[in-house]
Design a protein around this motif. Structure first.
Motif, PDB file in Angstrom:
ATOM      1  N   ASP A 130       0.301  -4.365   1.060  1.00 54.05           N
ATOM      2  CA  ASP A 130      -0.181  -3.229   1.855  1.00 54.05           C
ATOM      3  C   ASP A 130      -1.694  -3.252   2.083  1.00 54.05           C
ATOM      4  OD1 ASP A 130       2.390  -2.266   1.983  1.00 54.05           O
ATOM      5  OD2 ASP A 130       2.163  -0.967   0.216  1.00 54.05           O
ATOM      6  N   GLY A 131      -2.219  -4.409   2.411  1.00 50.67           N
ATOM      7  CA  GLY A 131      -3.644  -4.493   2.724  1.00 50.67           C
ATOM      8  C   GLY A 131      -4.562  -4.503   1.521  1.00 50.67           C
ATOM      9  N   LYS A 132      -3.970  -4.490   0.313  1.00 48.64           N
ATOM     10  CA  LYS A 132      -4.803  -4.543  -0.889  1.00 48.64           C
ATOM     11  C   LYS A 132      -4.622  -5.894  -1.562  1.00 48.64           C
ATOM     12  CE  LYS A 132      -4.515   0.343  -2.139  1.00 48.64           C
ATOM     13  NZ  LYS A 132      -3.837   1.306  -3.039  1.00 48.64           N
ATOM     14  N   LEU A 133      -5.741  -6.487  -1.951  1.00 48.88           N
ATOM     15  CA  LEU A 133      -5.669  -7.734  -2.697  1.00 48.88           C
ATOM     16  C   LEU A 133      -5.869  -7.398  -4.180  1.00 48.88           C
ATOM     17  CD1 LEU A 133      -7.004 -11.164  -1.700  1.00 48.88           C
ATOM     18  CD2 LEU A 133      -7.467 -10.352  -4.005  1.00 48.88           C
ATOM     19  N   TYR A 134      -4.860  -7.757  -4.984  1.00 52.28           N
ATOM     20  CA  TYR A 134      -4.889  -7.464  -6.421  1.00 52.28           C
ATOM     21  C   TYR A 134      -5.355  -8.676  -7.208  1.00 52.28           C
ATOM     22  CZ  TYR A 134      -2.262  -3.194  -5.554  1.00 52.28           C
ATOM     23  OH  TYR A 134      -1.880  -1.960  -5.120  1.00 52.28           O
ATOM     24  N   GLY A 135      -6.129  -8.453  -8.239  1.00 50.73           N
ATOM     25  CA  GLY A 135      -6.547  -9.533  -9.131  1.00 50.73           C
ATOM     26  C   GLY A 135      -7.796  -9.108  -9.878  1.00 50.73           C
ATOM     27  N   ARG A 136      -8.031  -9.700 -11.060  1.00 47.62           N
ATOM     28  CA  ARG A 136      -9.253  -9.378 -11.805  1.00 47.62           C
ATOM     29  C   ARG A 136     -10.464  -9.863 -11.022  1.00 47.62           C
ATOM     30  NH1 ARG A 136      -9.948  -5.844 -13.873  1.00 47.62           N
ATOM     31  NH2 ARG A 136      -9.503  -5.835 -16.090  1.00 47.62           N
ATOM     32  N   GLY A 137     -11.399  -8.967 -10.767  1.00 49.69           N
ATOM     33  CA  GLY A 137     -12.607  -9.310 -10.023  1.00 49.69           C
ATOM     34  C   GLY A 137     -12.460  -9.154  -8.516  1.00 49.69           C
ATOM     35  N   GLU A 400      -6.482  -4.234 -10.904  1.00 48.01           N
ATOM     36  CA  GLU A 400      -7.673  -4.092 -10.035  1.00 48.01           C
ATOM     37  C   GLU A 400      -7.323  -4.548  -8.617  1.00 48.01           C
ATOM     38  OE1 GLU A 400     -11.110  -6.212 -11.481  1.00 48.01           O
ATOM     39  OE2 GLU A 400     -12.225  -5.935  -9.609  1.00 48.01           O
ATOM     40  N   TRP A 401      -7.849  -3.834  -7.627  1.00 50.77           N
ATOM     41  CA  TRP A 401      -7.588  -4.212  -6.235  1.00 50.77           C
ATOM     42  C   TRP A 401      -8.808  -3.958  -5.363  1.00 50.77           C
ATOM     43  CZ3 TRP A 401      -8.211  -0.138  -2.804  1.00 50.77           C
ATOM     44  CH2 TRP A 401      -8.140   1.158  -3.352  1.00 50.77           C
ATOM     45  N   VAL A 402      -8.823  -4.686  -4.208  1.00 53.01           N
ATOM     46  CA  VAL A 402      -9.838  -4.423  -3.193  1.00 53.01           C
ATOM     47  C   VAL A 402      -9.121  -4.213  -1.866  1.00 53.01           C
ATOM     48  CG1 VAL A 402     -10.256  -6.855  -2.546  1.00 53.01           C
ATOM     49  CG2 VAL A 402     -12.093  -5.170  -2.292  1.00 53.01           C
ATOM     50  N   ASP A 403      -9.615  -3.290  -1.081  1.00 52.85           N
ATOM     51  CA  ASP A 403      -9.043  -3.011   0.232  1.00 52.85           C
ATOM     52  C   ASP A 403      -9.586  -4.045   1.227  1.00 52.85           C
ATOM     53  OD1 ASP A 403      -7.791  -0.994   2.238  1.00 52.85           O
ATOM     54  OD2 ASP A 403      -9.815  -1.375   2.984  1.00 52.85           O
ATOM     55  N   LEU A 404      -8.694  -4.862   1.782  1.00 57.73           N
ATOM     56  CA  LEU A 404      -9.151  -5.989   2.612  1.00 57.73           C
ATOM     57  C   LEU A 404      -9.821  -5.529   3.902  1.00 57.73           C
ATOM     58  CD1 LEU A 404      -6.284  -8.588   2.067  1.00 57.73           C
ATOM     59  CD2 LEU A 404      -8.664  -8.751   1.297  1.00 57.73           C
ATOM     60  N   GLU A 405      -9.319  -4.464   4.503  1.00 55.48           N
ATOM     61  CA  GLU A 405      -9.938  -3.968   5.733  1.00 55.48           C
ATOM     62  C   GLU A 405     -11.400  -3.602   5.468  1.00 55.48           C
ATOM     63  OE1 GLU A 405      -8.468  -4.284   8.614  1.00 55.48           O
ATOM     64  OE2 GLU A 405     -10.258  -3.468   9.612  1.00 55.48           O
ATOM     65  N   SER A 406     -11.645  -3.024   4.295  1.00 54.60           N
ATOM     66  CA  SER A 406     -13.033  -2.651   3.980  1.00 54.60           C
ATOM     67  C   SER A 406     -13.899  -3.895   3.748  1.00 54.60           C
ATOM     68  CB  SER A 406     -13.097  -1.710   2.767  1.00 54.60           C
ATOM     69  OG  SER A 406     -12.870  -2.402   1.557  1.00 54.60           O
ATOM     70  N   VAL A 407     -13.289  -4.969   3.238  1.00 52.21           N
ATOM     71  CA  VAL A 407     -14.059  -6.217   3.069  1.00 52.21           C
ATOM     72  C   VAL A 407     -14.499  -6.727   4.447  1.00 52.21           C
ATOM     73  CG1 VAL A 407     -13.998  -8.636   2.295  1.00 52.21           C
ATOM     74  CG2 VAL A 407     -12.902  -6.854   0.910  1.00 52.21           C
ATOM     75  N   LYS A 408     -13.573  -6.645   5.401  1.00 53.78           N
ATOM     76  CA  LYS A 408     -13.920  -7.112   6.754  1.00 53.78           C
ATOM     77  C   LYS A 408     -15.034  -6.255   7.364  1.00 53.78           C
ATOM     78  CE  LYS A 408     -10.621  -8.343   9.897  1.00 53.78           C
ATOM     79  NZ  LYS A 408      -9.678  -8.077  11.018  1.00 53.78           N
ATOM     80  N   LYS A 409     -14.882  -4.942   7.209  1.00 53.67           N
ATOM     81  CA  LYS A 409     -15.921  -4.045   7.767  1.00 53.67           C
ATOM     82  C   LYS A 409     -17.271  -4.303   7.111  1.00 53.67           C
ATOM     83  CE  LYS A 409     -13.159  -0.106   9.205  1.00 53.67           C
ATOM     84  NZ  LYS A 409     -12.457   1.028   8.580  1.00 53.67           N
ATOM     85  N   VAL A 410     -17.254  -4.466   5.802  1.00 57.66           N
ATOM     86  CA  VAL A 410     -18.507  -4.693   5.082  1.00 57.66           C
ATOM     87  C   VAL A 410     -19.134  -6.030   5.507  1.00 57.66           C
ATOM     88  CG1 VAL A 410     -19.344  -5.294   2.761  1.00 57.66           C
ATOM     89  CG2 VAL A 410     -18.086  -3.182   3.112  1.00 57.66           C
ATOM     90  N   THR A 411     -18.299  -7.027   5.758  1.00 54.19           N
ATOM     91  CA  THR A 411     -18.828  -8.315   6.249  1.00 54.19           C
ATOM     92  C   THR A 411     -19.598  -8.079   7.549  1.00 54.19           C
ATOM     93  OG1 THR A 411     -16.879  -9.400   5.294  1.00 54.19           O
ATOM     94  CG2 THR A 411     -18.189 -10.694   6.836  1.00 54.19           C
ATOM     95  N   LYS A 412     -19.038  -7.253   8.408  1.00 54.71           N
ATOM     96  CA  LYS A 412     -19.714  -6.956   9.686  1.00 54.71           C
ATOM     97  C   LYS A 412     -21.009  -6.168   9.458  1.00 54.71           C
ATOM     98  CE  LYS A 412     -15.499  -7.231  12.413  1.00 54.71           C
ATOM     99  NZ  LYS A 412     -14.454  -6.530  13.191  1.00 54.71           N
TER     100      LYS A 412
END
Ligand code: ZN
Length: 428
Positions: A130-137, A400-412
């Protein structure tokens, strides 16, 4: 601040969209490295190779040298070495050199994933749901590391380069001390501003608490004329824990700071380790408790150390058992003071405008209940440094998870920041 033509930024944004699969693949590769503090080297090597081969940067890689930084006021004393840790600095040299130079800095180390068995999937095998990448770090802070690398990559692949110097710094041991960041700055890797992609939900950090690690050791056996007398150290540990929690309560009632008014308990004490006992049929007679206590701005590490030592001494001086051998207090690891930022600096204004260009709104501000490497830039190197990164959750916890859409936005947002802070020059 340079004004970058809309068409240039559209071009760079398209490049970020087009390389999105590569960015996610890079992030997954990075999460697969179990780069716990003190074991960052393999992950650092992978990053160094990438910067050199894919981004054509000049890369310096070296170990933090404790001898060089041990007398620095920002140094945190360590009980470990940096044999398997190193610092990676990727450098771009622009024609305007230091004029509007920028550092993008992140830590490569992660915290322990234990208890691994409680994770929904193994912590070093990234899984996307669901758009979240799970993993330590994934969130803290490899998502941010991927974003800073791919922001720079998009600028280069779109046919431009920053006019001023840009440094991508990857540092070890942020989760225990910050000595990696300090060692990099101490070696002279500085710039006019810095951005740290900590995962605070695309909000800009304007204040952070300090952090001090402590260890309380206690003994429940004493020699008398008639032989040893002893008590059970597991049972006695409850008294030590109660004293520590009471210290925290007293602090919280007496120390405040307006920058942390929105937080319930900014002076949070975390008890992280309790070691006592080793055999079912033995009575344990020694124990130790390790933890972390916070500091607010205007407090110093040395004051907090004295307060805790005195508190433990006074509390146990009245105790029947501990009066003649009170628990001993030691300090190691984090010796970090708090900081507060002015959020109207030129760098903040560039961040605000860049965030607005990508999302249509200004970024919210927040204060942090934890420390980050930003303190070194602020307190000792007179540089503006902002923590701003993707959205994620369960840092230092299971799943732990990171929201991938937010990673893309932050890259921009980072690409906009680099472009408008340093200016761009067309290279092809
Ligand atoms: Zn972090």
């Amino acid at each position: 601040m340079a004004t970058i033509a809309d068409e240039v930024m559209t071009h760079i944004e398209k490049e970020i969209d087009a390389s999105w699969e590569d960015e996610v693949a890079f992030l997954k590769d990075l999460v697969r490295y179990p780069s716990i503090s003190g074991e960052e080297k393999p992950a650092q090597k992978m990053i160094a190779n990438y910067l050199e081969k894919e981004l054509d940067m000049k890369v310096d890689r070296f170990q933090p040298n404790i001898e060089k930084i041990k007398n620095h006021p920002g140094f945190s004393p360590v009980e470990w070495d940096y044999e398997n840790s190193d610092i990676v600095i990727g450098q771009h040299f622009g024609e305007e050199q230091e004029k509007n130079s920028l550092i993008l800095q992140g830590h490569t180390d992660v915290v322990s994933p234990e208890p691994v068995g409680l994770w929904s999937s193994p912590p070093y095998e990234p899984v996307v749901t669901d758009g979240k990448l799970y993993g330590r770090g994934a969130a803290d802070m490899k998502g941010g590391l991927a974003a800073m690398i791919f922001a720079y990559r998009a600028i280069v692949r779109a046919g431009f380069e920053p006019k001023s110097n840009v440094m991508l710094q990857f540092v070890p041991d942020e989760e225990r001390t910050g000595n990696g960041a300090l060692a990099a700055l101490h070696e002279g890797y500085t710039a006019k501003g810095a951005l740290i992609p900590e995962p605070f939900g695309m909000k800009a950090a304007v204040a952070q608490v300090g952090s001090l690690w402590f260890r309380v050791k206690f003994r429940t056996v004493k020699k008398t004329e008639h032989g040893n007398v002893q008590a059970n150290a597991i049972e006695k540990s409850q008294q030590v824990i109660a004293a520590l929690k009471n210290f925290e309560k007293q602090l919280s009632e007496s120390v405040t700071h307006p920058a942390f008014a929105d937080q319930d308990n900014p002076l949070d004490m975390n008890l992280g380790v309790l070691e006592v006992g080793d055999f079912e049929s033995n009575e344990p007679v020694t124990g130790k408790i390790e933890g972390r206590i916070a500091l607010l701005p205007n407090e110093t590490v040395n004051e907090r150390k004295d307060q805790l030592r005195e508190y433990i001494q006074q509390t146990f001086a009245k105790d029947d058992w501990f009066n003649d051998q009170p628990p001993e207090v030691e300090f190691y690891g984090f010796h970090a003071e708090a900081t507060v930022s002015d959020d109207q600096t030129p760098l903040f204004k560039v961040l605000d405008a860049s965030h607005e260009a990508v999302t249509g709104t200004y970024p919210e501000r927040r204060s942090l209940p934890s420390t980050t490497d930003a303190r070194f830039f602020h307190l000792y190197y007179d540089m503006d440094a902002i923590c701003y990164g993707p959205d994620g959750g369960n840092f230092h916890e299971i799943d732990e998870w990171v929201d991938l859409e937010s990673v893309k936005k932050v890259t921009k947002v980072y690409a906009y920041m680099l472009a408008s802070w340093s200016g761009l020059k067309r290279i092809k």
